[in-house]
Scaffold this active site. Structure first.
Site, PDB file in Angstrom:
ATOM      1  N   ARG A  23     -62.178  21.442 -10.804  1.00 57.85           N
ATOM      2  CA  ARG A  23     -61.873  20.797 -12.085  1.00 57.85           C
ATOM      3  C   ARG A  23     -62.183  19.291 -12.058  1.00 57.85           C
ATOM      4  O   ARG A  23     -62.815  18.784 -12.996  1.00 57.85           O
ATOM      5  CB  ARG A  23     -60.415  21.051 -12.468  1.00 57.85           C
ATOM      6  CG  ARG A  23     -60.139  22.488 -12.895  1.00 57.85           C
ATOM      7  CD  ARG A  23     -58.675  22.702 -13.224  1.00 57.85           C
ATOM      8  NE  ARG A  23     -57.828  22.432 -12.068  1.00 57.85           N
ATOM      9  CZ  ARG A  23     -56.494  22.347 -12.109  1.00 57.85           C
ATOM     10  NH1 ARG A  23     -55.860  22.482 -13.275  1.00 57.85           N
ATOM     11  NH2 ARG A  23     -55.799  22.115 -11.019  1.00 57.85           N
ATOM     12  N   ASN A  41     -57.859  25.731 -15.219  1.00 56.46           N
ATOM     13  CA  ASN A  41     -57.675  26.916 -14.379  1.00 56.46           C
ATOM     14  C   ASN A  41     -57.055  28.032 -15.214  1.00 56.46           C
ATOM     15  O   ASN A  41     -56.156  27.777 -16.031  1.00 56.46           O
ATOM     16  CB  ASN A  41     -56.729  26.609 -13.209  1.00 56.46           C
ATOM     17  CG  ASN A  41     -57.438  25.987 -12.023  1.00 56.46           C
ATOM     18  OD1 ASN A  41     -58.656  26.017 -11.942  1.00 56.46           O
ATOM     19  ND2 ASN A  41     -56.670  25.428 -11.109  1.00 56.46           N
TER      20      ASN A  41
END
EC number: 6.2.-.-
Length: 828
Positions: A23, A41
């Protein structure tokens, strides 16, 4: 400036994409390309919505896969166009979503990266000597996760609130700890403590570490709470300390692993470039390396001369000079080991008695780095358990279960949520060969060539692992251990429940070994789902096939210890033809009887006696032959391994064929030959006799010249009463009895001859299948020399050869093979 219309895409990433800095990487890349949107996520993986011009989106998608952070592995990247909103001006990380079916995307636990190690050793850094530092590229993962997606609140870090400094790093897109879920520092993270055997704290923080090192130097045994549970540490150069550890742990001979740095490893062992690469993997596994000491090991010693020296003496007596074949790779030592206290070049002989290998691992955590650097020399680092039990993970559990073993306990307050023993590998045939798959490699899924139906596999009885089928992936548990122990059996049952809970899937059937009495099968029966029985040796073969994406037809050489055969007998030396119609046994080894059944597995002297007895009954044998023992004669060396009463009783059992079950196992043949050469009459741990035989054969390769030949004898292919072709080891054994070993050089040559004869037999039997592809599988192929000789002989004969590499060839790979074989029995 681009005039392309604004577009929006949703990208879904699957694979090892959580807990690896994906990320933060996505966010930085999107900001660099002036894209708006978000990344998150989810249980299925990482989801991205990105908005910008067409060219920027194309570059973004390409660089996602090309430049992903090193721990990440993107197995699938799917894109879907969306309507542009025009309402976002930046790119951000949004909270994770925890609904839906989870994806198996938790990375394994990763050793410290170079950036973290620099901080660890920098006195000016606020994390100097902090044993729990990590970032998006390294640190604990699978050992601390409770549920998916991988976010701090669902890990063992949930109770450690970020301090202001760590919070700033966590929220800064330019920082390498941006959204690193394990971020912490001395002000807000886990803390060390050193306890005595009663659980009373003696020191905390850095003082605990320094006191532990001081006590190690004094000969103490320290139980360390490591990444995946407890390890027992001792000074590897202190014979008394290592012997004390053996005595307390009731482990008289099984080798201990060593914790070392690269310089220490190169001082102690001959290390190839491939082995260095394996040591330096983020998994930080134990790697078997050949030690530098020159004396022959794995044999009895009849004098002060090494095998190399003895070979030279013999060569001089024959009028020839024998040079040593050592195959050295002498690596430079830019940072020599300091000569201070603890910096010993030699290690205690009790670390790995009578074996030419050392199992070395580099530090797997910052705590291991600090311990090793402060101590200044190699440390024994063995599993924190009693023999047969699983390793301890909780400090209070360790106080109870390791009482009487450890003097001190170096603990911390971050929970270990599942036991993860150290992984063990070696290099064989220029490839990694996994002997135990656990910390550092689990739970990385095994990609499959075909999707699996909803299945759960329970593995075998020894070296147990379990496995979950998830579409085109198989998820193997960590090494759990032998199910003779009730705690290990409970751990296996817990793993069968945890894999589907953590990673999703709804298994509707269980794949089991065909043996009805395995503890793993009893656990499966208790779950109440339909069972699909897979023959033991077929599972070995299919594990290798699954790893390499092989489809039938192929021939499998399944050589191992003992598994239940499909005729109800004891198998272990099988040639299985596997094709679209199923599988069948096309050849095997002449059975060797096991006097006393299970006792013969623990006492190779018994199988040796049976081998001598049955070889004497071979047509053409002549009791009057020079050096031949005759029907009731026993070689002097073997006779000395028994009392007169034992010998008489066992010969009577063989004569009357009472409690002497036949077994076609190659593993038991290794036992018999090892005992006949005087290497190992009684196993003190599983596989000891075979390991010492491999060691002796290796000494012939390493220390003896080509003009000192090994005795030549073959293992011919004959047909038994049923017409089944059998590899007949008895002529080779009779040759051994005619040329008994009188010293170390003889033992080494005969040990090598046995390995070579087995490898020579492989192509002859393989030709019966008339197939181009051969798979090598089963525990015997943990033996590097046997594997390499078989690969060489089979390739020379024109076969394509495959063998397990990242999945163990031993019973640790059975669960994967059970999944791959059972898929043809189970409805979709």
């Amino acid at each position: 400036m681009s005039t392309s219309p604004i577009q929006r895409q949703r990208l879904s990433l699957r694979g090892q994409v959580q807990g690896v800095g994906m990320r933060p990487f996505v966010c930085r890349l999107a900001q660099e390309l002036d894209l708006a949107g978000w990344v998150s996520n989810t249980p299925e993986g990482v989801v991205i919505e990105a908005e910008g011009n067409e060219a920027a989106l194309a570059r973004f998608a390409r660089r996602l896969t090309d430049e992903a952070p090193p721990p990440a592995r993107i197995d699938e990247c799917s894109a879907m166009p969306l309507a542009a909103t025009g309402q976002e001006s930046d790119f951000r990380v949004v909270p994770s979503r925890n609904d839906g079916a989870p994806e198996p995307c938790v990375p394994p636990d990763l050793a410290p990266c170079a950036d973290c190690l620099r901080e660890l050793s920098d006195p000016a850094d606020r994390r100097y000597r902090y044993p729990f530092l990590s970032c998006t590229a390294c640190g604990p993962r699978y050992s601390i996760v409770r549920s998916l997606p991988f976010d701090r609140e669902r890990t063992a870090m949930a109770g450690f609130a970020l301090c202001p400094d760590c919070r700033r790093e966590y929220e800064n897109p330019a920082d390498r700890r941006f959204h690193a879920q394990t971020t912490c520092c001395p002000a807000c993270g886990p803390q060390l403590a050193l306890w005595d055997s009663q659980g009373i704290s003696l020191a905390e923080g850095d003082g605990a570490l320094r006191l532990a090192v001081e006590r190690l130097r004094q000969g103490a045994i320290v139980a360390l709470k490591g990444v995946g549970g407890f390890q027992l540490l001792a000074d590897a150069g202190n014979s008394a300390a290592v012997e004390q550890l053996r005595t307390r742990k009731h482990r008289p001979a099984k080798p201990f692993a060593l914790l070392a740095d690269r310089t220490m490893a190169e001082r102690l062992c001959r290390v190839s470039e491939e082995e260095i690469a394996l040591l330096l993997e983020p998994a930080a596994p134990i790697v078997l390396l050949r030690r530098r000491k020159e004396e022959i090991v794995g044999t009895t010693h009849s004098g002060p001369l090494s095998l190399r020296e003895r070979a030279r003496v013999r060569g001089a007596q024959r009028g020839t000079f024998i040079s040593a074949q050592t195959h050295d790779l002498d690596l430079p030592h830019p940072n020599p080991l300091p000569e201070g206290e603890g910096a010993r070049r030699e290690i205690a002989p009790q670390v790995a008695p009578d074996l030419p290998w050392l199992g070395l691992m580099l530090p797997a955590s910052p705590l291991h780095h600090l311990l090793l650097a402060d101590f200044g020399g190699p440390l024994v680092a063995t599993s924190g358990n009693r023999g047969g039990e699983p390793i301890c993970v909780d400090e209070n559990e360790a106080l109870a279960r390791l009482a009487g073993i450890a003097d001190l306990f170096l603990v911390h307050d971050r929970s270990v949520l599942r036991p993860l023993d150290d992984s063990v590998l070696r290099i064989a045939a220029d490839r990694p060969l996994t002997l135990r798959r656990a910390r550092g490699y689990v739970p990385a899924p095994v990609p499959l060539a075909e999707p699996l139906p909803p299945l759960l596999a329970v593995g075998g009885h020894l070296k147990n692992t379990v496995a979950l089928g998830l579409g085109r992936r198989a998820l193997l548990s960590q090494h759990l251990g032998d199910l003779d122990d009730v705690l290990t059996e409970q751990q296996c049952g817990a793993a069968l429940q945890e894999l589907p809970r953590l990673f999703g899937g709804n298994p509707r059937r269980l794949a089991v070994d065909a043996h009805p009495d395995y503890a793993s099968r009893r656990l499966a029966e208790a779950m109440g789902l339909p069972l699909l029985a897979v023959p033991h040796h077929l599972a070995h073969a299919m594990a290798c096939a699954a790893e390499h994406g092989l489809e039938p037809p192929f021939l499998a050489l399944a050589w191992d210890g003992i598994g239940l055969g499909e005729d109800g007998g004891l198998w272990g030396g099988e040639f299985l033809r596997i094709d679209e119609q199923g599988h069948r046994r096309i050849a095997s080894f002449v059975p060797l009887r096991l006097p006393g059944g299970e006792k013969a597995v623990k006492e190779p002297r018994r199988t040796a006696l049976a081998a001598v007895y049955d070889s004497a009954r071979l047509p053409g044998a002549n009791a009057a032959e020079e050096g031949h023992p005759g029907l009731h004669g026993v070689p002097a060396g073997l006779r000395a391994a028994f009392s007169d009463t034992e010998l008489a009783a066992l010969l009577a059992m063989l004569e009357k064929n009472l409690n002497t079950p036949p077994c076609s196992s190659v593993g038991r043949l290794f036992d018999a030959v090892s005992a006949l050469l005087g290497l190992c009459p009684v196993n003190q741990f599983e596989g000891q006799a075979a390991m010492r035989l491999e060691a002796a054969a290796g000494a012939f390769v390493w220390n003896t010249a080509a003009d000192y030949p090994a005795p030549s004898a073959t293992i011919p292919l004959v047909r038994d009463d049923t017409g089944l072709p059998r590899c007949d080891w008895r002529p080779w054994l009779r040759n051994l009895l005619r040329h008994p070993a009188v010293d170390d050089a003889d033992r080494a040559a005969l040990a090598y001859s046995f390995h070579a004869a087995l490898a020579d037999a492989a192509p002859a039997a393989a030709r019966l299948a008339a197939l181009p592809t051969v798979v090598l599988c089963g525990g015997c192929f943990q033996n590097r020399l046997l594997l390499e000789l078989c690969v060489e002989r089979l390739r020379h004969a024109g076969f394509d050869v495959y063998w397990p590499q990242r999945i163990p060839p031993n019973d640790g790979g059975l669960a994967l093979g059970q999944l791959w074989a059972a898929r043809r029995q189970a409805p979709a």
